[in-house]
Every structure is written in structure tokens, then in C-alpha cells.
Design a protein around this motif. Sequence first.
Motif, PDB file in Angstrom:
ATOM      1  N   SER A 280      -6.989   8.418  10.229  1.00 49.30           N
ATOM      2  CA  SER A 280      -7.285   9.648   9.496  1.00 49.30           C
ATOM      3  C   SER A 280      -7.718   9.393   8.067  1.00 49.30           C
ATOM      4  CB  SER A 280      -6.067  10.560   9.498  1.00 49.30           C
ATOM      5  OG  SER A 280      -5.718  10.847  10.812  1.00 49.30           O
ATOM      6  N   LEU A 281      -8.621   8.451   7.903  1.00 47.41           N
ATOM      7  CA  LEU A 281      -9.180   8.258   6.568  1.00 47.41           C
ATOM      8  C   LEU A 281     -10.656   8.624   6.636  1.00 47.41           C
ATOM      9  CD1 LEU A 281      -7.474   4.894   5.648  1.00 47.41           C
ATOM     10  CD2 LEU A 281      -6.782   7.198   5.024  1.00 47.41           C
ATOM     11  N   TYR A 282     -11.303   8.625   5.457  1.00 43.18           N
ATOM     12  CA  TYR A 282     -12.707   9.019   5.433  1.00 43.18           C
ATOM     13  C   TYR A 282     -13.583   7.842   5.830  1.00 43.18           C
ATOM     14  CZ  TYR A 282     -10.809  13.114   3.309  1.00 43.18           C
ATOM     15  OH  TYR A 282     -10.094  14.253   3.101  1.00 43.18           O
ATOM     16  N   GLN A 283     -14.217   7.971   6.987  1.00 48.61           N
ATOM     17  CA  GLN A 283     -15.007   6.868   7.534  1.00 48.61           C
ATOM     18  C   GLN A 283     -16.236   6.568   6.695  1.00 48.61           C
ATOM     19  OE1 GLN A 283     -14.489   5.867  11.116  1.00 48.61           O
ATOM     20  NE2 GLN A 283     -13.176   7.500  11.853  1.00 48.61           N
TER      21      GLN A 283
END
Lengths: 314, 367
Positions: free
Chosen positions: A89-92
Motif C-alpha cells: 500500500s505505497l505509492y507505486q
Amino acid sequence: MQAIVVEQITKSYGAKGAVKALDGISLSVAKGELFGIIGPDGAGKTSLLRILATLILPDAGEAYLQNLHVVRDYKRLRSLLGYMPGRFSLYQDLSVQENLSFFAAVFGTRIEDNYDLIKDIYVQLEPFKNRRAGALSGGMKQKLALCCALIHKPEVLLLDEPGTGVDPVSRKEFWDMLQRLKSWGITILVSTPNMDEAELCDRVALLHNGRILAMDTPAGIRGSYERPLFAVRSDEMYRLIQDLRQWPGAYSCYAFGEYAHLALQQSLQGFDTQADSVMAELQQYLESRHHTGIEVLRAEPGVEDCFIASTKDR
Amino acid sequence: MNRFTAFIIKEFRHILRDRRTLLILFGMPMAQVLLFGFVLTNEIKNAAIAIVDPSKDAQSTALIQKLASSGYFRIEKNLEAASQLDPAFKEGKIKLAVVFPPDFARQLDHDGSAPIQLLGDASDPNTATTLINYAANIIQDFSAQRKAEAVLPYQIEVQTHMLYNPELKAVYSFVPGVMTLILMLISAMMTSITIAKEKEMGTMEVLLASPLKPIQIILGKTAPYLVLSFINAIIVVLIGVFIFGMPIRGSILLLGLESALYMFVALSLGILISTRAATQQAALFMSALGLLMPTMLLSGFIFPRESMPYVLQVLGNIIPATWFNQIIKGVMIKGAGIEVLWFQTCVLGVMALVFVVLSMRNFKDRL
């Protein structure tokens, strides 16, 4: 002091609570403890972690983290807990560095402030710090997510299935990091469907269908196993399991790696004296069913055996 | 670094790194204005027509010449009889036919009046109506000249003057229309999609479990789009003014403020949608169906509201674009000030308030 206290938590989903995800869960975790929630998919692990992370509301029951109530004090709680969801759930589209500094800013801190805490993990990420998070390998993603969850030096760390989708080597490294984090006094609650990871926790709770089957140290759980256990192998594994299940003395039999684990109906008490004769009897039985390459060994029960036994006992 | 600043920087990074978003943000508005401006115009030039003139006298020849020299028509066919018209229409070679009676000049001289039949190809009703009107005007003009020559006791002369837009340029309605559409689309659709994206990618879970307040998440998400929408509004107005010669007769400051108010309404609508939509696709669908279609069809941008059924007119009233369309036309074309547009402005203000309150109440700070 208990860092996490859960009392009779219940959570249902669906119309009129048709699906009971958590059914009266109670547990407590001491400060600085590495506590594992072990259970298969659908056991209720994610629901429990989300309730503790103040993200969903329990239907009934109370839960406290660091003496703060997860429903009433959720705003204060959010700044002192670290949460890593089961999905990455991080910004890809942001780089490693950008993700980390964003989460640092969100928690009102800077990377430098708690660098000591994440140093061991971050040195492995450093060569890729300008790479976008979406382009990292599964293991690296997990390490970055852990860094982001740790950046504000949380008092309680909640990790939902951190080992899923990660290769065995990275998983091992990940658990080593968790061990090191304990020395900082951080209380860690980690959920996993892998029974073998239970051994790496200080204490575990076995979760099944929203209920806790057992809660103890891994050794305590293994010690509670009450039946003689054998590891059996032959050239035809599928037929072997079928045959073992029909053997009069068998309580249960299931595949376990390259062996089949066979539990006997009788109790472990005083079994040692009869062990050799039972093994000979078993060998004879299998030969009579035309098995070849037979191997019969005494097996030490693992957490998985305990889990299977307690689900069958219910 | 401040929490909120960090959030906005992150948001700009998302936008600038996604080529598709950038294309939608800046490519679409320009393409739409240019398309609507150049392609979709109501003016028709050099339409192919057929003439059926069995009388072939001085009067009919003069009228035909007048039609041909107007610039609107090109005489494609000269037919002998009206029966030949049908195949010509079916082939699609002609859009309009002018049919004279056999003794046109004689009837006109003796009776003072003569019939002329105009036949339009109404398989394309807009073109047919426009062409019939052009032709009828030219014939009216012709007969007025004739009347002037034959001194008559009474004569009523109709003088028409098209106010604010004497040349009836279609651009005058398309530029404001496209602006209402673009601002609504970008402000509402993009914000709803970007919030839904956080939910879909699971990042919302992490944001919610952090000390960020819901209002910070919402404002951090919308602020970049407010800036970008404003840039877009300026681009659209510039294209309108410099490429299509659209005037700004009213105050530019008022135009800017009203646009900002409208964008605020659209943004709060976008947030409201995002509180309901769990995925980007759902957000896109809801925006397209709930905003794009009504804005295009009911706001008076393409179809005049006066000719709509009563129910649709009422429905049009709850669409922000309807009111902004009136405001922007008023300011740009008529040079109207706030003293005229206060009511529309108030309606937008109330809408903004309602949407903001609704979306704040609907925004959950849990999963």
C-alpha cells in the motif's frame, strides 16, 4: 504493562451479520513482545488487525493499545501506531525516497530523526532509492513498507501478513529485522498464514473461524500436543494417505511436505514403551497394501500439527 | 516539512508522472474548444440546391440569380419538372429545391403574389431548417424590393437586429459551453478518480491509519486540481478570444471569481462522488453518467433549454453548469455585472455549501 489488550471483540459482515469474522476474541500482548496471529485465510486475521489499527469498528468488545481505546481515542492512537496492510500500500509511481519522506512528513517527523531505527533495513534499499516503488521486487517492497510504517518510531507495530508474496530468503531477513526491532521496545503484532513462522514469535494465538484455538509460546503449543505422531512415506503418496486413514489405530492423516503425518487415536502417555511394536505393525499393514519404499519415523509435532489437531477436535 | 505541503507535493508528482492524466487535463480542453469552434458550426455555405423553373421568365431568373449570388447556395441542378426531384434528393446530391410555378412572372404581375415551393432534405433537420430559413429570407427580401417598386399604400417592414452576436457566431455559445463542461469534468471527475484511486490501491488504508485529518486529505487532493482547472479555464478563454474572436465585454475579475466559485462546486461534487465510489472505474462511471451527460444535454450548452419538456427544464435547474453557463455568457458576451447575475451566483453558492456539507458528512475516516 500490557501494550495491547483485546477483550471479547466480535465483528460480523454482510446482511444481519451473516458472516462472523471474529467471535469473542480476547488476548493481551506485553510491551516489547513479538506476538503472532496464526491462521489460514478467512480466519479473521485482517479484521482483527484493522480493528486494532482503528480502521474498522468492532460490533462488540473493547480493545486498547497503549491504554488508548481503539474506538474512542482513535485520533491519538493513530499517531503512535505503525500499520502495514496485507496488500502493498505505497505509492507505486513515487520513488523509494519520495515514499519514505512523504510518510515521514505525514507523521510529522523527518527521515533523519529516526534513521537509527530503520538503518538496517534502509541500507538494503538505498541502492534503489530513486527507483519507483512499483518497480521493486516483492521483498524490497515489503522492506520499504516496513520502513514507512516505522519512520515515526511507533510504539505498536501492526503487520498484516508481511510474508505473503515474498521469497523465502527475503522472508527470513524480514523476520530477523522484526527480532531486532524488539530491542527498541516496540510491541509487534504480526499475522501470518504460515504455521512455520509461528516459531519466530515470542507468543502466538492460533486463529480459526474467528475464534482463538490456543494461545501460548510456540514451545507451549507444541508441548500441548497429546497424540503420538508419525511421519510416513512411500512411493505412492496419495494412496498412502488413503490407506493410513483406514488403518484402525489412525486418528488423522494429512500430507506434510514430502511425508504424511499420521496421528494415533491413543494418548501419548506411556506410549514410548509401545512405540516400536506400533511402528512394526504399521510397516506390516502398509506392506500388506503393497506399498514400496516405505519409511516410518517418529515425528515431533509442529505448530501446524497442533493447529490441525485442534480444528479437528472441535 | 509540513504535512499538508508534503501531501500537495505528492499529489503534483502523481499528476505529472501520469501521461494519461496530463493528456486529459490539458489535451482534452484544447481539443474540445478547437473542435467545437471549427467543426460544429451552424453556418452553412455553398449548399447544393436544385431549381425547377418551368416559367423561365425575367422575374424567376432574377430571383434565382439572387439566390445563387448569396453565397449560401450553389445551383447543382436545373430540372424541368418537380418529378425529377425525388431521385436527386435520394442520391443526396441536393439539400434544398426551389420550385417555381409555370407562369411565375404573370401571376406576380397580375395578382401581386405568386407561390414558390421550398423543399428541404429533412433527414438532417438542422441543416434543412437553416437552409429553408436562408432561402425564405432571400425570397422575402426579393419581394420587398418588388413591393417598393410598386408603390403600395401600406407596408410593414421588419427589421431584425441580432444583439450581442450580430453575425450569429456559433463560437459565442460553444466557448462558454465548453468551459462549463471542461471545468466540471476536470474538477469533479479528476478529484473523484484520484480519491477513488487511493482506495483502490490500498493507500487510503495507510493514510487513514495516519494522523492526517480527513479535511487535510480532501484539501490536499483537491488543491492541485483547483490550480490546474484554473489554468485550463484561462487556456480556454484565451483560445476563445484570440482564435475565435470571442469578446470579454464584462469584468475579467468577475469572470475569474465566478469560475472559481463554479470550480469549487464541481470539486465538492467530485469529493461527494468519491465518498460513494470504491474504484476508479465506479468514479469514472458516476461522473460520466451523473455529470458529463446532464451537463452536455441539459445545461443549455447544446440544446436550448426553452424547447425542453418541463421535467427536463426542472432537472436542468439542479445542474450547476446551467447557472454557470448563464453567468459566463452574461459576463463575456453581454458585459453583464454582478447586479444582473447575483441570483445565478447565489444558486451556485448554495450548491457549493450543500455539496461540501454532504461530502464532509459522507467522508469516512475509517474503512
